[in-house]
Design an enzyme around this catalytic site. Sequence first.
Site, short mmCIF file in Angstrom:
data_model
loop_
_atom_site.label_atom_id
_atom_site.label_comp_id
_atom_site.label_asym_id
_atom_site.label_seq_id
_atom_site.Cartn_x
_atom_site.Cartn_y
_atom_site.Cartn_z
CD GLU A 247 -2.76 2.55 -7.30
OE1 GLU A 247 -3.78 1.88 -7.59
OE2 GLU A 247 -1.73 2.05 -6.83
CG HIS B 169 -1.89 -1.39 -8.11
ND1 HIS B 169 -2.67 -0.63 -7.29
CD2 HIS B 169 -1.83 -2.63 -7.54
CE1 HIS B 169 -3.08 -1.36 -6.27
NE2 HIS B 169 -2.58 -2.58 -6.40
NE ARG C 29 -4.25 -1.51 0.24
CZ ARG C 29 -4.37 -2.66 -0.38
NH1 ARG C 29 -3.37 -3.11 -1.12
NH2 ARG C 29 -5.48 -3.38 -0.27
#
Length: 340
Positions: A276, A295, A247
């Site tokens: 993001e 990601h 995270r």
Amino acid sequence: MNDTHHSKPIAVLWERVVAGDTSAAFLEAQGIEVRLGRPNLDPAYRTHRAQDFIEDLQGAHGVLISGGIRVSADVIHALPDLRVISKIGIGVDTVDIDAATAADIAVCNTPHGNDTVYVAEHAMTLLLALMKQLHVWTRPYMTGGGWRSPATFASSLDERTVGIVGFGRIGREFARRLSGWNVRILVHDPYADDVPAGVERVSLEELLASSDAISLHCPPLPDGSPLLDASALARLRKGALLVNTARAALVDRQALLAALDAGQIAGAAIDVFDPEPPASNDPLLTHPKILSTPHVASWTHEAFFGRRRQAAENLAHVLLGRTGASVVNANRLKMHDRKA
């Protein structure tokens, strides 16, 4: 409340549905009315505004989401018909679990499949890429005339110490991949009851001071503060490497950039950001000592479609009063398995 006498339970697929995704067809075959959220209706939609989410979910009994939207207490209070929030992926930190539980809303996740393996593999890849300077020796570097020189040398895992923060399923898989590499493996996790042979359980302070490389595999702190702030980063062994596939909130970004500039940290690999996607000029993308990926630690074909199918199955199980859903707050709900 809205639509209290609707003949079918209603589920909103907030996340964008792509070709090959069978979640909508599956839910409809179960007798559930499927509505598409705004990201599906507007191809340019990227901001995931709470008010849009609330408007799209009026009258809905269930919703399928990923990490793009934060389901806060205010959002939950604005959706009185909601009975289930089905999250794609393992982590549910973007959902206010306490508020959902108080509203008798089941919160589901998708812990099955090989996501833990995929993330562990990605973390291992990032660590090796940092050590082998693959963020420096890139295709643009070589096409621009760059070649090996004494200005940059690769390093090796052999006889190094690797610290793992968080020893759940992913942390254990990562440790398993390190076995056989002739490394010392340190682990910090206050909730891990057992560690396998060849792994040493230590305090966070000892791990920071002793590790040549650190990989994060834990949830964010409850208060949202960074686990690795300026003080923690200053306690790292000089020249250490940092890998974060967990995270973004775990690391103070400004402190990380300062530590990289000062040479306290030799390099960092990052797969998670906030927000993001990050802006194209974000220093976490442009800093020469940072290797960034978008990601994608668990971004495989099998995982992508498997998670969505599991999330749809969780929705159906809860909305139709069936057992089998992965409900993270099941033991705190009154009637999480009732029909909508």
